[in-house]
Design a protein around this motif. Sequence first.
Motif, PDB file in Angstrom:
ATOM      1  N   CYS A  10       0.834  -1.210   0.000  1.00 37.56           N
ATOM      2  CA  CYS A  10       0.000   0.000   0.000  1.00 37.56           C
ATOM      3  C   CYS A  10       0.863   1.253   0.000  1.00 37.56           C
ATOM      4  CB  CYS A  10      -0.935   0.006   1.210  1.00 37.56           C
ATOM      5  SG  CYS A  10      -2.273  -1.205   1.064  1.00 37.56           S
ATOM      6  N   ALA A  11       1.910   1.259   0.813  1.00 31.56           N
ATOM      7  CA  ALA A  11       2.803   2.420   0.854  1.00 31.56           C
ATOM      8  C   ALA A  11       3.457   2.629  -0.509  1.00 31.56           C
ATOM      9  CB  ALA A  11       3.860   2.235   1.935  1.00 31.56           C
ATOM     10  N   GLY A  12       3.862   1.540  -1.154  1.00 26.28           N
ATOM     11  CA  GLY A  12       4.474   1.636  -2.478  1.00 26.28           C
ATOM     12  C   GLY A  12       3.502   2.179  -3.515  1.00 26.28           C
ATOM     13  N   LEU A  13       2.258   1.739  -3.453  1.00 29.30           N
ATOM     14  CA  LEU A  13       1.247   2.240  -4.385  1.00 29.30           C
ATOM     15  C   LEU A  13       0.971   3.724  -4.151  1.00 29.30           C
ATOM     16  CD1 LEU A  13      -1.294  -0.737  -4.442  1.00 29.30           C
ATOM     17  CD2 LEU A  13       0.260  -0.017  -6.269  1.00 29.30           C
ATOM     18  N   LEU A  14       0.933   4.131  -2.891  1.00 27.68           N
ATOM     19  CA  LEU A  14       0.717   5.541  -2.592  1.00 27.68           C
ATOM     20  C   LEU A  14       1.863   6.389  -3.127  1.00 27.68           C
ATOM     21  CD1 LEU A  14      -0.737   5.478   1.027  1.00 27.68           C
ATOM     22  CD2 LEU A  14      -1.892   6.205  -1.051  1.00 27.68           C
ATOM     23  N   LEU A  15       3.083   5.940  -2.910  1.00 28.08           N
ATOM     24  CA  LEU A  15       4.239   6.690  -3.402  1.00 28.08           C
ATOM     25  C   LEU A  15       4.242   6.736  -4.928  1.00 28.08           C
ATOM     26  CD1 LEU A  15       7.064   5.500  -0.984  1.00 28.08           C
ATOM     27  CD2 LEU A  15       5.981   7.753  -1.093  1.00 28.08           C
ATOM     28  N   ALA A  16       3.892   5.650  -5.568  1.00 29.90           N
ATOM     29  CA  ALA A  16       3.845   5.633  -7.033  1.00 29.90           C
ATOM     30  C   ALA A  16       2.800   6.624  -7.537  1.00 29.90           C
ATOM     31  CB  ALA A  16       3.531   4.224  -7.538  1.00 29.90           C
ATOM     32  N   GLY A  17       1.691   6.738  -6.818  1.00 28.88           N
ATOM     33  CA  GLY A  17       0.654   7.676  -7.208  1.00 28.88           C
ATOM     34  C   GLY A  17       1.124   9.119  -7.121  1.00 28.88           C
ATOM     35  N   PHE A  18       1.996   9.408  -6.157  1.00 33.30           N
ATOM     36  CA  PHE A  18       2.496  10.775  -6.004  1.00 33.30           C
ATOM     37  C   PHE A  18       3.654  11.075  -6.935  1.00 33.30           C
ATOM     38  CE2 PHE A  18       0.493  10.274  -1.765  1.00 33.30           C
ATOM     39  CZ  PHE A  18      -0.429  11.292  -1.910  1.00 33.30           C
ATOM     40  N   ALA A  19       4.240  10.074  -7.538  1.00 31.34           N
ATOM     41  CA  ALA A  19       5.401  10.288  -8.408  1.00 31.34           C
ATOM     42  C   ALA A  19       5.012  11.051  -9.673  1.00 31.34           C
ATOM     43  CB  ALA A  19       6.041   8.951  -8.778  1.00 31.34           C
ATOM     44  N   HIS A  20       3.787  10.860 -10.142  1.00 33.03           N
ATOM     45  CA  HIS A  20       3.318  11.535 -11.344  1.00 33.03           C
ATOM     46  C   HIS A  20       2.189  12.474 -10.975  1.00 33.03           C
ATOM     47  CE1 HIS A  20       5.752   9.004 -13.885  1.00 33.03           C
ATOM     48  NE2 HIS A  20       5.296   7.945 -13.244  1.00 33.03           N
ATOM     49  N   ALA A  21       2.470  13.755 -10.980  1.00 33.78           N
ATOM     50  CA  ALA A  21       1.431  14.736 -10.660  1.00 33.78           C
ATOM     51  C   ALA A  21       0.424  14.794 -11.803  1.00 33.78           C
ATOM     52  CB  ALA A  21       2.064  16.099 -10.435  1.00 33.78           C
ATOM     53  N   ALA A  22      -0.791  15.044 -11.457  1.00 29.37           N
ATOM     54  CA  ALA A  22      -1.850  15.167 -12.450  1.00 29.37           C
ATOM     55  C   ALA A  22      -1.649  16.448 -13.255  1.00 29.37           C
ATOM     56  CB  ALA A  22      -3.203  15.180 -11.753  1.00 29.37           C
ATOM     57  N   ASP A  23      -2.166  16.436 -14.496  1.00 34.47           N
ATOM     58  CA  ASP A  23      -2.074  17.630 -15.342  1.00 34.47           C
ATOM     59  C   ASP A  23      -2.604  18.869 -14.623  1.00 34.47           C
ATOM     60  OD1 ASP A  23      -0.962  16.184 -17.410  1.00 34.47           O
ATOM     61  OD2 ASP A  23      -2.769  16.188 -18.657  1.00 34.47           O
ATOM     62  N   ALA A  24      -3.734  18.731 -13.938  1.00 32.74           N
ATOM     63  CA  ALA A  24      -4.354  19.876 -13.273  1.00 32.74           C
ATOM     64  C   ALA A  24      -3.441  20.475 -12.206  1.00 32.74           C
ATOM     65  CB  ALA A  24      -5.687  19.470 -12.658  1.00 32.74           C
ATOM     66  N   ASP A  25      -2.541  19.670 -11.630  1.00 35.39           N
ATOM     67  CA  ASP A  25      -1.611  20.176 -10.612  1.00 35.39           C
ATOM     68  C   ASP A  25      -0.616  21.168 -11.196  1.00 35.39           C
ATOM     69  OD1 ASP A  25      -2.841  18.551  -8.734  1.00 35.39           O
ATOM     70  OD2 ASP A  25      -1.367  16.937  -8.964  1.00 35.39           O
ATOM     71  N   HIS A  26      -0.432  21.151 -12.503  1.00 37.76           N
ATOM     72  CA  HIS A  26       0.537  22.032 -13.159  1.00 37.76           C
ATOM     73  C   HIS A  26      -0.108  23.246 -13.818  1.00 37.76           C
ATOM     74  CE1 HIS A  26       3.923  19.371 -12.531  1.00 37.76           C
ATOM     75  NE2 HIS A  26       3.158  18.361 -12.908  1.00 37.76           N
ATOM     76  N   ILE A  27      -1.426  23.341 -13.724  1.00 36.68           N
ATOM     77  CA  ILE A  27      -2.144  24.438 -14.376  1.00 36.68           C
ATOM     78  C   ILE A  27      -2.587  25.459 -13.337  1.00 36.68           C
ATOM     79  CG2 ILE A  27      -4.266  25.062 -15.619  1.00 36.68           C
ATOM     80  CD1 ILE A  27      -2.289  23.746 -17.452  1.00 36.68           C
ATOM     81  N   HIS A  28      -2.372  26.732 -13.655  1.00 38.57           N
ATOM     82  CA  HIS A  28      -2.827  27.841 -12.820  1.00 38.57           C
ATOM     83  C   HIS A  28      -3.786  28.674 -13.665  1.00 38.57           C
ATOM     84  CE1 HIS A  28       0.317  26.655 -10.059  1.00 38.57           C
ATOM     85  NE2 HIS A  28       1.126  26.616 -11.106  1.00 38.57           N
ATOM     86  N   ALA A  29      -4.972  28.897 -13.138  1.00 39.43           N
ATOM     87  CA  ALA A  29      -5.997  29.656 -13.852  1.00 39.43           C
ATOM     88  C   ALA A  29      -6.083  31.072 -13.281  1.00 39.43           C
ATOM     89  CB  ALA A  29      -7.346  28.960 -13.721  1.00 39.43           C
ATOM     90  N   SER A  30      -6.227  32.053 -14.186  1.00 42.21           N
ATOM     91  CA  SER A  30      -6.392  33.444 -13.753  1.00 42.21           C
ATOM     92  C   SER A  30      -7.302  34.167 -14.736  1.00 42.21           C
ATOM     93  CB  SER A  30      -5.029  34.138 -13.661  1.00 42.21           C
ATOM     94  OG  SER A  30      -4.395  34.163 -14.923  1.00 42.21           O
ATOM     95  N   HIS A  31      -7.762  35.342 -14.327  1.00 42.40           N
ATOM     96  CA  HIS A  31      -8.604  36.198 -15.170  1.00 42.40           C
ATOM     97  C   HIS A  31      -9.810  35.424 -15.715  1.00 42.40           C
ATOM     98  CE1 HIS A  31      -5.087  38.631 -14.749  1.00 42.40           C
ATOM     99  NE2 HIS A  31      -4.385  37.914 -15.574  1.00 42.40           N
ATOM    100  N   ALA A  32     -10.460  34.654 -14.840  1.00 39.72           N
ATOM    101  CA  ALA A  32     -11.598  33.822 -15.243  1.00 39.72           C
ATOM    102  C   ALA A  32     -12.888  34.629 -15.146  1.00 39.72           C
ATOM    103  CB  ALA A  32     -11.678  32.590 -14.350  1.00 39.72           C
TER     104      ALA A  32
END
Length: 169
Positions: A10-32
Amino acid sequence: MKLSRLSLLCAGLLLAGFAHAADADHIHASHAWIRVLPGALPAGAYVTLENDSGAPIALRGAGSTIYADVMLHQSSTAGGVSRMSMVDSLDVPAHGKAALAPAGYHFMLMQPKQPVKPGDTVTLTLQFADGSTLATDFIARPANALDAGDAHADHAMPGMDHGAMSHDH
């Protein structure tokens, strides 16, 4: 012994999940913002997206609890004729920006479940190609608005010609 292996797995699966950030984690929205039109006419939604990752990220669409239908569209003009077409996605370049703006890419918001008035805040959930989402608050602006109404809008520079943008929804 079984419990410790399960814990490690379980710990390994959790760490693997955090190794690849989701696309949305890299997007910043402004002037919406949303341009609200009278009656049952569709509204247009605009936003600036900034990608801080090293790879392009595809915006696939958006969802809303207020609007029954949200579609990604692109406006264009050819030979003096304005056209609008639905598109599947919009790439936000690596370490770059993409703007959904009048006379260009935008969200078409259809069939509000309740009236939306200038000054209201509407949350749209932006959807990316990897399945990740980003909830973004959009401020409703009147039909004659040209930008988000904030002093820092990229497209609200003094002296900029907004004439070509005023005919779009």
